[in-house]
Design an enzyme around this catalytic site. Structure first.
Site, PDB file in Angstrom:
ATOM      1  N   GLU A 126       0.854  -1.186   0.000  1.00  0.00           N
ATOM      2  CA  GLU A 126       0.000   0.000   0.000  1.00  0.00           C
ATOM      3  C   GLU A 126       0.897   1.245   0.000  1.00  0.00           C
ATOM      4  O   GLU A 126       1.863   1.286   0.760  1.00  0.00           O
ATOM      5  CB  GLU A 126      -0.907   0.033   1.230  1.00  0.00           C
ATOM      6  CG  GLU A 126      -1.927   1.148   1.134  1.00  0.00           C
ATOM      7  CD  GLU A 126      -2.895   1.201   2.334  1.00  0.00           C
ATOM      8  OE1 GLU A 126      -2.704   0.474   3.314  1.00  0.00           O
ATOM      9  OE2 GLU A 126      -3.830   2.002   2.251  1.00  0.00           O
ATOM     10  N   GLY A 266       2.933   2.393  10.864  1.00  0.00           N
ATOM     11  CA  GLY A 266       2.672   1.597  12.061  1.00  0.00           C
ATOM     12  C   GLY A 266       2.533   0.125  11.746  1.00  0.00           C
ATOM     13  O   GLY A 266       3.194  -0.715  12.353  1.00  0.00           O
ATOM     14  N   GLU A 269      -2.376  -4.041   6.888  1.00  0.00           N
ATOM     15  CA  GLU A 269      -3.442  -5.035   7.037  1.00  0.00           C
ATOM     16  C   GLU A 269      -3.482  -6.103   5.947  1.00  0.00           C
ATOM     17  O   GLU A 269      -4.550  -6.671   5.694  1.00  0.00           O
ATOM     18  CB  GLU A 269      -4.783  -4.296   7.067  1.00  0.00           C
ATOM     19  CG  GLU A 269      -5.218  -3.663   5.729  1.00  0.00           C
ATOM     20  CD  GLU A 269      -4.891  -2.169   5.583  1.00  0.00           C
ATOM     21  OE1 GLU A 269      -3.957  -1.708   6.275  1.00  0.00           O
ATOM     22  OE2 GLU A 269      -5.557  -1.493   4.775  1.00  0.00           O
ATOM     23  N   HIS A 302      -6.726  -2.338  15.029  1.00  0.00           N
ATOM     24  CA  HIS A 302      -6.940  -1.598  13.783  1.00  0.00           C
ATOM     25  C   HIS A 302      -6.683  -2.492  12.567  1.00  0.00           C
ATOM     26  O   HIS A 302      -7.530  -2.590  11.666  1.00  0.00           O
ATOM     27  CB  HIS A 302      -6.022  -0.375  13.762  1.00  0.00           C
ATOM     28  CG  HIS A 302      -6.149   0.466  12.542  1.00  0.00           C
ATOM     29  ND1 HIS A 302      -6.949   1.585  12.478  1.00  0.00           N
ATOM     30  CD2 HIS A 302      -5.579   0.352  11.311  1.00  0.00           C
ATOM     31  CE1 HIS A 302      -6.872   2.112  11.275  1.00  0.00           C
ATOM     32  NE2 HIS A 302      -6.044   1.390  10.542  1.00  0.00           N
ATOM     33  N   GLU A 303      -5.535  -3.140  12.549  1.00  0.00           N
ATOM     34  CA  GLU A 303      -5.190  -3.971  11.376  1.00  0.00           C
ATOM     35  C   GLU A 303      -6.160  -5.143  11.269  1.00  0.00           C
ATOM     36  O   GLU A 303      -6.584  -5.507  10.178  1.00  0.00           O
ATOM     37  CB  GLU A 303      -3.747  -4.465  11.448  1.00  0.00           C
ATOM     38  CG  GLU A 303      -2.691  -3.371  11.613  1.00  0.00           C
ATOM     39  CD  GLU A 303      -2.823  -2.198  10.656  1.00  0.00           C
ATOM     40  OE1 GLU A 303      -3.290  -2.392   9.518  1.00  0.00           O
ATOM     41  OE2 GLU A 303      -2.492  -1.054  11.059  1.00  0.00           O
ATOM     42  N   GLU A 325     -10.084   3.858   6.165  1.00  0.00           N
ATOM     43  CA  GLU A 325      -9.285   4.310   7.306  1.00  0.00           C
ATOM     44  C   GLU A 325     -10.118   5.005   8.389  1.00  0.00           C
ATOM     45  O   GLU A 325      -9.966   4.714   9.572  1.00  0.00           O
ATOM     46  CB  GLU A 325      -8.127   5.192   6.839  1.00  0.00           C
ATOM     47  CG  GLU A 325      -7.104   4.451   5.964  1.00  0.00           C
ATOM     48  CD  GLU A 325      -6.518   3.207   6.607  1.00  0.00           C
ATOM     49  OE1 GLU A 325      -6.674   3.018   7.834  1.00  0.00           O
ATOM     50  OE2 GLU A 325      -5.917   2.392   5.880  1.00  0.00           O
TER      51      GLU A 325
HETATM   52  N1  0A1 Z   1      -3.194   0.817   5.800  1.00  0.00           N
HETATM   53  C1  0A1 Z   1      -2.263   0.986   6.868  1.00  0.00           C
HETATM   54  C2  0A1 Z   1      -1.401   2.168   6.731  1.00  0.00           C
HETATM   55  C3  0A1 Z   1      -0.215   2.066   5.849  1.00  0.00           C
HETATM   56  C4  0A1 Z   1      -0.141   2.839   4.728  1.00  0.00           C
HETATM   57  C5  0A1 Z   1       0.969   2.824   3.924  1.00  0.00           C
HETATM   58  C6  0A1 Z   1       2.016   2.012   4.286  1.00  0.00           C
HETATM   59  O1  0A1 Z   1       3.153   1.975   3.541  1.00  0.00           O
HETATM   60  C7  0A1 Z   1       4.114   2.810   3.606  1.00  0.00           C
HETATM   61  C8  0A1 Z   1       1.950   1.233   5.403  1.00  0.00           C
HETATM   62  C9  0A1 Z   1       0.814   1.259   6.176  1.00  0.00           C
HETATM   63  C10 0A1 Z   1      -3.045   1.215   8.121  1.00  0.00           C
HETATM   64  O2  0A1 Z   1      -3.978   2.004   8.122  1.00  0.00           O
HETATM   65  O3  0A1 Z   1      -2.718   0.649   9.135  1.00  0.00           O
HETATM   66 ZN    ZN Z   2      -5.701   1.583   8.599  1.00  0.00          ZN
END
Ligand code: 0A1
Ligand code: ZN
Length: 879
Positions: A126, A266, A269, A302-303, A325
């Site tokens: 992502e 952080g 998912e 959350h995940e 989100e």
């Molecule tokens: N979807 C994840 C957030 C996330 C977005 C981008 C990333 O890559 C750099 C990593 C994680 C969440 O909301 O936890």
């Molecule tokens: Zn998220």
């Protein structure tokens, strides 16, 4: 590095993909420097799309090895690192495309796509990382069923993981082995993941609502297994909670979590294979604070919750990011509130929202919860999309009520399961179950900025009536000069002289439902009848909408609310406001070089609160904590001199400490106990109260003895780091401070997450020479710009957590910091751009500092080869 094309993506330009990928079979020959990826894609031309339409696939720094369609080599194509275009496609609407690419996981320091962290192969896809693995329509609305075969050296990588369920594994020649994973749930490419390496693990089991046995595993570096038990416990509680509260069941036989030490965010998912920054997995009392434990519980939840809100129903395009989100943050907040004290959690949520989202919404980076355009999507994983996005869900629930809220969500889950949806799809579900239009409410998704709600009221004793008028106004934000009134749900109470809420029996004015005033116009009035005495107004209870509230309360009314509001959030809010007002009034005095002066009633109020056994410890701790310097800066809004703010805040701290010295010392002593550490809310509350009391005592004590004693006696990291912070921030140079820093380094030199705290405490020391300290710490053998956690611990803490030290009047820090941004940008653009974002409120500084910072930002803007990430942020900040 992906160079900046300057291209702007617009929501209005959305078009469905011409080609769909029904099946994706991936084969990875894992090798540290030369990993070969074979992607076999079953492609379908969408109905109505002409044969002449080329197949255009995204890539990023890719090297193509070979290309076949239906087994035949392809000749009519153009392959570039960032794009593969294939013309002359088969006539049939369905065909297979085999793409072989070669990638280098070791040199991938962006931490996007496939990379190696501590000898472990891991992925982050992502938002647009999958295109760094193979050519693909790397967009969230192309859903595909994945089968993944991993092959690697068995000794180097005994663990081979991907999404879904394990179908087969076994040994091969030459010391290699393989694993075959299949995920039956169609998913977008951003949810793909693999992990391969030599890892330890802990395992458990979960039986779902309908009796499915799920194997749970958490993978960590060898030796860290015992530190993953709290995360496992949080996972099981999350799974149960999602069944009980939302009726959502897990849908695979395995749920794997892997903790890695190099991670930009952080956690992630990925379907059935969540990958975590180890900060949100590893904990034991000696190395993790209460905040760390709460963070682990929240991020694990959350995940996990994303499995339904994000994975089963994903986003049609990245403009819809808040669909998954905002909703998932709301769900994790509710989970944590159920696990802990709801009132305390709500205050913590609002503190974070105000500290992170309000400055974003009021500055040059302001954007709607659902942006209409972006240049770099990585820059939109923001507090606005996440935290304000969650507040929108909370408001929706307040507006339609609990029953309709759950009914609407059930409809959303059933109607859109397996789809890539939009905010419109989501809102429609709630319109359908309530039969009412939510068009006005939906404006919250499109209009940026924090509305200002104004209040005026008039009590008429003769007619025993109270007239209340609420107004709203939202300032312009970039690209949105004209704002419309929003639908703002304002929870309220009228409090009588006895401190009890007055029941409203009769009123005039539209939009009063229960205890909620629905403010929809620029200005609206209500008249309440049969009100026997002039009440005190408690507005925005529970922080029912993400707005600024401007309410002129008298000193007496404020003190009354601080003592009597039945809404805990309201009580905290007014106490915080009293403190803010006191600090701000004295900032002005200091600016005019007048002596400071404080109303003793505030310290008296705090003395009362600290002794009130009916309040839980955590709530008392929150009430006693002064606003941060950054909170005051935000309230002031312009012409900020961080040194004046600090001096004024320090003065208030000293006055409260002096006035309550004996009481605070006695209360502090009474909180010392020998009970074994437990990371629950009750224990955490006691430690939080102890910490805030110690911070007052440190201000009135003559030396560091008491603080140093806590440092030495602490059996947990929460108490230890609270003491270390005070030693370093108040008694720097004293032997005790020097000894404590050395002792900490000796005890925790091998525990990276604890050493992050050691770097952070020093980076936040409020002093004119903080820059020199930070520069020295960058030479420390344990410092590295390659590790995002370490970089954030030192440089992020310096920029975002040290207002006086960072904003040194000579501007030297700005030049140092912006140079560093350029260095980091060459390796890891996401990290660089997030660090840079911490300067988003630069325009609110007083003129001299503002000029220095402007020059520094312009230096970045003029640099060559900037990443799209940093260029986008720099240009928006300077606009
Ligand atoms: N979807 C994840 C957030 C996330 C977005 C981008 C990333 O890559 C750099 C990593 C994680 C969440 O909301 O936890
Ligand atoms: Zn998220």
């Amino acid at each position: 590095m992906r160079t900046d094309t300057g291209h702007v993506f617009r929501l209005e330009d959305y078009r469905p993909s011409d080609y769909l990928i029904r099946k994706t079979e991936l084969d990875f020959q894992l090798d540290p420097e030369k990993t070969i990826v074979t992607a076999r894609l079953t492609i379908e031309r969408r109905d109505g799309v002409s044969l002449a339409t080329p197949l255009i696939l995204n890539g990023d720094e890719l090297e193509l090895v070979s290309l076949h369609i239906n087994g035949q080599p392809v000749s009519d194509y153009t392959a570039m690192p960032e794009l593969l275009t294939i013309r002359s496609l088969p006539q049939q609407s369905s065909f297979t495309l085999e793409i072989v690419t070669r990638i280098n996981p070791t040199t991938n320091r962006q931490l996007m796509g496939l990379y190696r962290s501590s000898n472990v192969y891991t992925t982050q896809c992502e938002a647009e990382g999958f295109r760094r693995i193979t050519y693909f329509p790397d967009r969230p609305d192309v859903l595909s069923v994945y089968t993944v075969r991993l092959e690697a050296d068995k000794q180097a990588a005994p663990i081979l993981l991907s999404n879904g369920n394990l179908e087969a594994n076994g040994d091969l020649a030459n010391g290699r082995h393989f694993a075959l994973w299949h995920d039956p749930h169609p998913k977008p490419s951003y949810l793909f993941a693999l992990v391969a390496g030599d890892l330890g693990s802990i395992s458990d089991q979960f039986t779902t609502l309908n009796g499915r046995q799920v194997a749970l595993n958490i993978y960590v570096e060898h030796g860290n297994e015992d530190r993953a038990t709290y995360a496992m416990d949080a996972l099981k509680r999350s799974m149960r909670w999602d069944e009980e509260v939302y009726g959502r069941e897990y849908d695979l036989d395995i749920f794997n979590i892997v903790a890695v030490s190099d991670f930009n965010m952080g956690a992630m998912e990925n379907k059935g294979l969540n990958i975590f920054n180890d900060k949100y997995v590893l904990a034991d009392p000696q190395t993790a604070t209460d905040t760390d434990y709460a963070g682990i519980e929240a991020v694990i939840a959350h995940e996990y919750f994303h499995n339904w809100t994000g994975n089963r129903i994903t986003c049609r395009d990245w403009f819809q990011l808040c669909l998954k989100e905002g909703l998932t943050v709301y769900r994790d907040h509710e989970f944590s509130s159920d696990m802990r004290s709801r009132a305390v959690h709500r205050i913590d949520e609002v503190k974070i929202l105000k500290a992170q989202q309000f400055p974003e919404d009021g500055g040059p980076l302001a954007h709607p919860v659902r942006p209409k355009e972006y240049r770099e999507i990585n820059n939109f994983y923001t507090a606005t999309v996440y935290e304000k996005g969650s507040e929108l869900i909370r408001m929706l629930r307040t507006i339609i009520g609990d029953a309709s809220f759950y009914k609407g969500l059930d409809l959303y889950f059933s109607r859109h399961d397996g789809e890539a949806a939009t905010i419109e799809d989501f809102i429609k579900c709630f319109e359908d179950v309530t039969g009412r239009s939510l068009a006005h409410f939906a404006l919250w998704y499109d209009q940026a900025g924090t509305p200002l709600v104004t209040v005026s009221s008039d009590y008429d004793a003769a007619s025993r009536s109270l007239r209340l008028t609420l107004g709203q106004k939202t300032d312009p934000t970039p690209g949105q000069s004209h704002k419309q009134p929003m639908h703002i749900p304002v929870k309220f109470g009228l409090i009588g002289a006895d401190g009890k809420d007055i029941a409203v029996s009769s009123h005039e004015g539209a939009g009063l439902e229960g205890d909620v005033l629905h403010l929809r116009e620029a200005s609206q009035s209500w008249t309440f009848h049969n009100i026997a005495e002039k009440p005190v107004l408690s507005l925005l209870r529970g922080f029912s909408a993400p707005v600024h509230l401007s309410q002129q309360l008298s000193r007496e009314e404020q003190l009354f609310l601080a003592r009597h509001d039945s809404d805990a959030f309201g009580r905290w809010q007014v106490i915080h406001q009293l403190m803010s007002n006191a600090i701000i009034a004295n900032v002005e005095k200091l600016r005019l070089q007048e002596p400071v002066a404080f109303d003793p009633a505030l310290a008296e109020l705090l003395a009362e609160l600290v002794q009130d056994e009916t309040l839980d410890h955590a709530f008392r701790a929150l009430c006693l904590s002064l606003p941060e310097e950054a909170d005051i800066a935000r309230e002031l809004g312009s012409n900020i001199d961080p040194d004046l703010i600090r001096s004024s805040r320090e003065a208030l701290l000293s006055v409260i400490a002096a006035q309550n010295a004996a009481l605070f010392a006695k209360t502090y002593a009474s909180l010392q106990d020998n009970a074994a550490f437990t990371p629950d809310a009750e224990g955490a509350g006691k430690r939080a109260l102890k910490a805030v009391l110690l911070s007052y005592l440190a201000a009135s004590d003559n030396g560091p003895a008491r603080v140093y004693a806590q440092f030495n006696d602490a059996d947990n990291m929460t108490d230890k780091i609270a003491a270390l912070t005070l030693l370093v921030h108040r008694f720097y140079g004293h032997d005790n401070a020097t000894q404590a820093l050395a002792q900490f380094e000796k005890d925790y030199g091998n525990v990276p997450l604890a050493m992050d705290k050691w770097f952070g405490v020093q980076a936040r020391r409020p002093a004119p020479d903080a820059l020199e300290t930070v520069q020295q710490l960058m030479q420390h053998p344990l410092f590295s710009l390659d590790n995002p956690n370490r970089t954030r611990a030192l440089l992020g803490a310096f920029a975002a957590g040290n207002p006086t030290g960072f904003n040194r009047p000579d501007g030297k820090t700005y030049a140092f910091f912006t140079n560093l941004i350029l260095t980091i940008d060459r390796e890891n653009p996401q990290l660089a751009s997030r660090l840079l974002t911490s300067l988003r409120s630069w325009k609110t500084l007083e003129p001299a500092r503002r000029e220095h910072l402007k020059t520094a930002l312009e230096t970045i803007a003029q640099a060559e080869n900037l990443s799209a990430d940093v260029r986008d942020i720099t240009e928006r900040m300077l606009a």
